[in-house]
Design a protein around this motif. Sequence first.
Motif, PDB file in Angstrom:
ATOM      1  N   GLY A  70       9.963  61.597  47.341  1.00 53.88           N
ATOM      2  CA  GLY A  70      11.293  61.961  46.887  1.00 53.88           C
ATOM      3  C   GLY A  70      11.417  61.833  45.382  1.00 53.88           C
ATOM      4  N   ASP A  71      12.621  61.461  44.938  1.00 53.26           N
ATOM      5  CA  ASP A  71      12.894  61.448  43.496  1.00 53.26           C
ATOM      6  C   ASP A  71      13.143  60.057  42.921  1.00 53.26           C
ATOM      7  N   LYS A  72      13.340  59.052  43.779  1.00 51.34           N
ATOM      8  CA  LYS A  72      13.733  57.741  43.252  1.00 51.34           C
ATOM      9  C   LYS A  72      12.986  56.611  43.951  1.00 51.34           C
ATOM     10  N   SER A  73      13.080  55.425  43.333  1.00 52.60           N
ATOM     11  CA  SER A  73      12.571  54.188  43.917  1.00 52.60           C
ATOM     12  C   SER A  73      13.502  53.069  43.497  1.00 52.60           C
ATOM     13  N   LEU A  74      13.162  51.836  43.892  1.00 52.54           N
ATOM     14  CA  LEU A  74      13.983  50.684  43.511  1.00 52.54           C
ATOM     15  C   LEU A  74      13.286  49.922  42.403  1.00 52.54           C
ATOM     16  N   SER A  75      13.964  49.779  41.254  1.00 52.93           N
ATOM     17  CA  SER A  75      13.449  49.013  40.120  1.00 52.93           C
ATOM     18  C   SER A  75      13.830  47.539  40.295  1.00 52.93           C
ATOM     19  N   VAL A  76      12.829  46.654  40.136  1.00 54.44           N
ATOM     20  CA  VAL A  76      13.053  45.210  40.306  1.00 54.44           C
ATOM     21  C   VAL A  76      12.484  44.483  39.093  1.00 54.44           C
ATOM     22  N   GLU A  77      13.324  43.671  38.430  1.00 53.95           N
ATOM     23  CA  GLU A  77      12.901  42.897  37.258  1.00 53.95           C
ATOM     24  C   GLU A  77      13.301  41.441  37.466  1.00 53.95           C
ATOM     25  N   PRO A  78      12.420  40.623  38.058  1.00 54.11           N
ATOM     26  CA  PRO A  78      12.727  39.204  38.269  1.00 54.11           C
ATOM     27  C   PRO A  78      12.421  38.369  37.025  1.00 54.11           C
ATOM     28  N   VAL A  79      13.108  37.257  36.898  1.00 52.21           N
ATOM     29  CA  VAL A  79      12.817  36.341  35.802  1.00 52.21           C
ATOM     30  C   VAL A  79      11.499  35.625  36.078  1.00 52.21           C
ATOM     31  N   ALA A  80      10.937  35.003  35.050  1.00 53.83           N
ATOM     32  CA  ALA A  80       9.673  34.277  35.190  1.00 53.83           C
ATOM     33  C   ALA A  80       9.877  32.779  35.332  1.00 53.83           C
ATOM     34  N   ASP A  81      11.126  32.317  35.313  1.00 49.89           N
ATOM     35  CA  ASP A  81      11.384  30.878  35.313  1.00 49.89           C
ATOM     36  C   ASP A  81      11.132  30.224  36.665  1.00 49.89           C
ATOM     37  N   ASN A  82      11.013  31.030  37.715  1.00 50.25           N
ATOM     38  CA  ASN A  82      10.711  30.476  39.031  1.00 50.25           C
ATOM     39  C   ASN A  82       9.898  31.497  39.813  1.00 50.25           C
ATOM     40  N   ASN A  83       9.386  31.104  40.962  1.00 52.14           N
ATOM     41  CA  ASN A  83       8.515  32.006  41.718  1.00 52.14           C
ATOM     42  C   ASN A  83       9.201  32.648  42.918  1.00 52.14           C
ATOM     43  N   TRP A  84      10.531  32.514  43.018  1.00 44.59           N
ATOM     44  CA  TRP A  84      11.216  33.105  44.168  1.00 44.59           C
ATOM     45  C   TRP A  84      12.100  34.296  43.790  1.00 44.59           C
ATOM     46  N   SER A  85      12.280  34.547  42.522  1.00 41.57           N
ATOM     47  CA  SER A  85      13.170  35.627  42.117  1.00 41.57           C
ATOM     48  C   SER A  85      12.551  36.993  42.413  1.00 41.57           C
ATOM     49  N   GLY A  86      13.381  37.912  42.861  1.00 44.90           N
ATOM     50  CA  GLY A  86      12.943  39.253  43.197  1.00 44.90           C
ATOM     51  C   GLY A  86      13.989  39.938  44.049  1.00 44.90           C
ATOM     52  N   VAL A  87      13.545  40.512  45.175  1.00 44.04           N
ATOM     53  CA  VAL A  87      14.455  41.241  46.038  1.00 44.04           C
ATOM     54  C   VAL A  87      14.098  40.930  47.486  1.00 44.04           C
ATOM     55  N   ALA A  88      15.123  40.880  48.374  1.00 46.94           N
ATOM     56  CA  ALA A  88      14.902  40.403  49.742  1.00 46.94           C
ATOM     57  C   ALA A  88      15.489  41.357  50.769  1.00 46.94           C
ATOM     58  N   LEU A  89      14.785  41.478  51.881  1.00 43.82           N
ATOM     59  CA  LEU A  89      15.316  42.109  53.085  1.00 43.82           C
ATOM     60  C   LEU A  89      15.836  40.981  53.968  1.00 43.82           C
ATOM     61  N   ARG A  90      17.161  40.825  54.010  1.00 46.25           N
ATOM     62  CA  ARG A  90      17.774  39.728  54.758  1.00 46.25           C
ATOM     63  C   ARG A  90      17.831  40.070  56.242  1.00 46.25           C
ATOM     64  N   ASN A  91      17.406  39.138  57.053  1.00 48.80           N
ATOM     65  CA  ASN A  91      17.391  39.377  58.499  1.00 48.80           C
ATOM     66  C   ASN A  91      18.793  39.613  59.041  1.00 48.80           C
ATOM     67  N   ASP A  92      19.776  38.926  58.452  1.00 44.85           N
ATOM     68  CA  ASP A  92      21.141  39.088  58.968  1.00 44.85           C
ATOM     69  C   ASP A  92      21.767  40.424  58.599  1.00 44.85           C
ATOM     70  N   SER A  93      21.057  41.229  57.789  1.00 47.48           N
ATOM     71  CA  SER A  93      21.555  42.564  57.462  1.00 47.48           C
ATOM     72  C   SER A  93      21.032  43.619  58.432  1.00 47.48           C
ATOM     73  N   LEU A  94      20.107  43.239  59.306  1.00 49.58           N
ATOM     74  CA  LEU A  94      19.508  44.190  60.239  1.00 49.58           C
ATOM     75  C   LEU A  94      20.376  44.334  61.486  1.00 49.58           C
ATOM     76  N   ALA A  95      20.517  45.558  61.972  1.00 44.99           N
ATOM     77  CA  ALA A  95      21.269  45.779  63.208  1.00 44.99           C
ATOM     78  C   ALA A  95      20.583  45.090  64.375  1.00 44.99           C
ATOM     79  N   THR A  96      19.263  45.132  64.409  1.00 45.61           N
ATOM     80  CA  THR A  96      18.462  44.391  65.388  1.00 45.61           C
ATOM     81  C   THR A  96      17.585  43.427  64.615  1.00 45.61           C
ATOM     82  N   PRO A  97      17.879  42.144  64.641  1.00 50.81           N
ATOM     83  CA  PRO A  97      17.164  41.191  63.781  1.00 50.81           C
ATOM     84  C   PRO A  97      15.780  40.847  64.307  1.00 50.81           C
ATOM     85  N   MET A  98      14.935  40.356  63.411  1.00 48.15           N
ATOM     86  CA  MET A  98      13.661  39.751  63.806  1.00 48.15           C
ATOM     87  C   MET A  98      13.953  38.436  64.528  1.00 48.15           C
TER      88      MET A  98
END
Length: 567
Positions: A70-98
Amino acid sequence: MKTLCLQKHGLFQPLLIIVVLIFSSCVLTSQTNTAEVGDILYYEGFESTNSLQQNGTATIALSDVYAAAGDKSLSVEPVADNNWSGVALRNDSLATPMLPSGKYRLTAKILSPKNTTVGIRVETKDSFGMDTYGSVGSAKVNLVADQWVDVTMDFAVPADHQSVVAIVFHNDDQIPNLHFYLDEVKLLVTGLPLEPKPTPPQEIVFPQWDLSLPSLKDTYKDYFMIGNIISPYQMDLETTAMYKHHYNLVTAENDMKPQYFSPAKGIYLFENADWIIDWAEANDLKVHGHVLVWHSQSARWLNTGLDGKPLTRAEAKSNMEEYITNVAGHFRGKVISWDVVNEAFTDRAGIPTDWKEALRQDVPWYLAYENGADKSKGESGADYIYDAFVFARLTDPGATLFYNDYNETDSWKREAMAMMAEELNAKWKTDERNTEPDRLLIEALGMQAHYWTASLRVQDVEAAIKRFIEAGVKVGITELDIPYGSWTNQHSDPLTAEEERNQARLYAELFKIYKKYASHIDRVTFWGKADSQSWRAKGSPLLFNRAFGAKQSFYAVIDPEGFLSGN
């Protein structure tokens, strides 16, 4: 209709003890898992929408700069001050959860404009309700500049875990200026969860502290201070009463670390730490400050430029002086001591000939101080340690100054710590800024005492204490816990009576040694109040269990000699 039962672990209600019978009928909920093998639980191509959520501190946005399809993607720029910053797929956002016992496959396409790495991990709540970060599934993706990489990660959620929290794309290596793009993110089912088995009746005991127990601080009032950690959200009436009963010293678990105090140059956020100080003062508790200079959980502006490269020696030194002057100055007269430098040494075998060779030489403070060091004058990246102690002493002369580290019983680190204290204290004696020539600069060496039942050798602990006494300094036991098991074989089940007794013997043996050298020991601080509140909760490492009940280890600490004679 699916049956939802309360779980025994992970509940918290400190006000009273209530015994509740939970039957298998429990609570009915209309949520039904209709997934089949091969079903897609999530797909996003980022053409017009994004349902992934920010994790930690990161900038995320749809972008047309790169696209795998397609034409687009998701840009992600996390900080370097910790190792958990980024982007998440939250289970509670799924219609059928894991779900626990389910099997899943994550696929995605990832790109970065430069060679780098991106981490992916599955986060869950385990059988105790404690967070897991990657033990269920994780991957590190190596990226070549401007090339899309196809990622596939299969994982199975353990049946005894309580829930799945999220799948996170994160800055695992804490890379400065990391920027990556995601496209074609898909999650599908590869194995169905097991049908839940009927739960037999069980008792749930809501935790409550027993204030009729002997007091730890009173037991050791003639030996050394007894401390523990706290966070602002834990200062309820029941915890406060327990604290006043057992402890006379408090350390902030996280809220006095650099990344929380100063996210940017000239900005200082003291509110959370001030709450702890005010709470301690109101309850007649002394405060130990943790920590001024550390390579982890630090503020990036102190030693690293916007380009991700180390600042010059002069810039880093100026920033350090500014930071310590502001922070130690703010708390002058309110804390009795500081961990000035934390965890500066590497882990190796043998004994170093020079403490400087044992330092971590790939951390921001060392790299910045090395950048511009005049070798002809004997300067090196190691000099940041001396400067940190000098700035702390000049800012708060009333505070006792500690160097703090883990694995302090290993010969390599034990000798490095002692040699450093000896050399820098000798240097301070002739420093023209020293107005108290008979007083040491590094006054105490902190033994974190994060041990394991499988590897703790009390004779090594005694050897470290004796070496530090020989170096002329006081000793602090600063972060004591003893989880059951080992680093490579971590224990996750509740302890049996025999396992609890084995753990208690080690606590008893430690406190026999601490009492033997009490005239040289400043304090003993436990790193956690109860097993459920420990960062190493899986191994049940502390004196109180998940219901806040006293374990055998508590009685071993109260009377080490008596416990050992009977066990």
